[in-house]
Design an enzyme around this catalytic site. Structure first.
Site, PDB file in Angstrom:
ATOM      1  N   MET A   1       0.849  -1.171   0.000  1.00 62.90           N
ATOM      2  CA  MET A   1       0.000   0.000   0.000  1.00 62.90           C
ATOM      3  C   MET A   1       0.894   1.234   0.000  1.00 62.90           C
ATOM      4  O   MET A   1       1.713   1.390   0.898  1.00 62.90           O
ATOM      5  CB  MET A   1      -0.882   0.025   1.243  1.00 62.90           C
ATOM      6  CG  MET A   1      -1.555  -1.301   1.559  1.00 62.90           C
ATOM      7  SD  MET A   1      -2.714  -1.841   0.321  1.00 62.90           S
ATOM      8  CE  MET A   1      -4.109  -0.862   0.775  1.00 62.90           C
ATOM      9  N   CYS A   2       0.750   2.062  -0.999  1.00 63.51           N
ATOM     10  CA  CYS A   2       1.480   3.335  -1.087  1.00 63.51           C
ATOM     11  C   CYS A   2       2.918   3.140  -1.552  1.00 63.51           C
ATOM     12  O   CYS A   2       3.489   2.055  -1.469  1.00 63.51           O
ATOM     13  CB  CYS A   2       1.467   4.098   0.230  1.00 63.51           C
ATOM     14  SG  CYS A   2      -0.146   4.276   0.987  1.00 63.51           S
ATOM     15  N   ARG A   3       3.489   4.215  -2.022  1.00 62.31           N
ATOM     16  CA  ARG A   3       4.903   4.318  -2.376  1.00 62.31           C
ATOM     17  C   ARG A   3       5.381   5.655  -1.843  1.00 62.31           C
ATOM     18  O   ARG A   3       4.655   6.666  -1.896  1.00 62.31           O
ATOM     19  CB  ARG A   3       5.131   4.261  -3.882  1.00 62.31           C
ATOM     20  CG  ARG A   3       4.599   3.033  -4.614  1.00 62.31           C
ATOM     21  CD  ARG A   3       5.539   1.835  -4.516  1.00 62.31           C
ATOM     22  NE  ARG A   3       5.298   1.060  -3.307  1.00 62.31           N
ATOM     23  CZ  ARG A   3       5.954  -0.081  -3.011  1.00 62.31           C
ATOM     24  NH1 ARG A   3       6.893  -0.537  -3.827  1.00 62.31           N
ATOM     25  NH2 ARG A   3       5.672  -0.723  -1.898  1.00 62.31           N
TER      26      ARG A   3
END
Length: 234
Positions: A1-3
């Site tokens: 989830m997310c970068r």
């Protein structure tokens, strides 16, 4: 989830994290190469930088980073020796709102969380948070301890251990900076660093240059003008 990604070193623009590299955060928002959880990061984005004052400047939106017409010009103008940026893929059940979008801020501090954790595991660690999302509660736990004067090198391992004790499946990759130094935790997801004139830290390499090194899982990275260290979190 997310970068997410961060830079500490000679002043450069935010475009060096977002749009200049072939695989910067703009591309990672729709085509990440190493993301294990989720396929796109279109639930918002944010970045922060220091313009000479003790408190950072911050910009957060709930739209995909590619949909913000102001982003290219702002990223080109924002130039600093310390940068932090993130694109978000919201955990199922978490709100999509600016207060749930990294970077979170408190005084001189910026924080980004890549991962997920049960709120029940982190809510006991702080009295309040700006959003009901898991990342905001994790940020509040870190900020509470930093406001008490505890060293960042002690705060991050302590908070991560406590959160993982309450949720053994938690993914707790963190980036935290106060402007003159940078800390990162690898816990449950990928994290890479690249040493050049300064240090570049990112969820996955921003380009195909040699020199990118994976940070071992369950490790703490600390960077300052004096150098970089990576130590295991027991």
């Amino acid at each position: 989830m997310c970068r997410h990604a961060a830079w500490l070193g000679p002043a450069r623009s935010l475009t060096t994290l977002i749009s200049d590299p072939e695989h910067g955060l703009l591309r990672q928002s729709y085509a990440p190469r190493l993301q294990k959880y989720g396929t796109v990061n279109a639930d918002g984005f944010g970045f922060g930088w220091y313009d000479g004052g003790s408190r950072p400047v911050r910009y957060r939106r709930t739209v995909p980073i590619w949909a913000d017409a102001n982003m290219p010009g702002l990223a080109a103008a924002a130039r600093s020796s310390c940068l932090l940026a993130a694109v978000r893929s919201a955990t199922v059940g978490m709100p999509i709102e600016e207060t749930a979008t990294a970077p979170f801020a408190d005084g001189p501090w910026l924080l980004s969380h890549n991962g997920r954790v049960r709120r029940e595991a982190v809510r006991p660690l702080a009295a309040d948070a700006e959003s009901m999302c898991d990342s905001a509660w994790l940020a509040a736990a870190v900020f509470t301890r930093l406001r008490d004067g505890l060293p960042l090198a002690d705060v991050l391992p302590a908070v991560v251990r406590a959160a993982a004790e309450g949720d053994p499946q938690a993914r707790l990759n963190l980036l935290v900076t106060g402007g003159s130094h940078l800390a990162a935790v690898a816990w449950g997801d990928t994290l890479f660093m690249h040493l050049e004139e300064g240090v570049l830290v990112a969820s996955e390499p921003l380009d195909d240059r040699p020199g990118w090194r994976a940070v071992p899982d369950r490790s703490l990275l600390l960077a300052s003008p004096d150098g970089v260290s990576v130590t295991p979190i027991d």
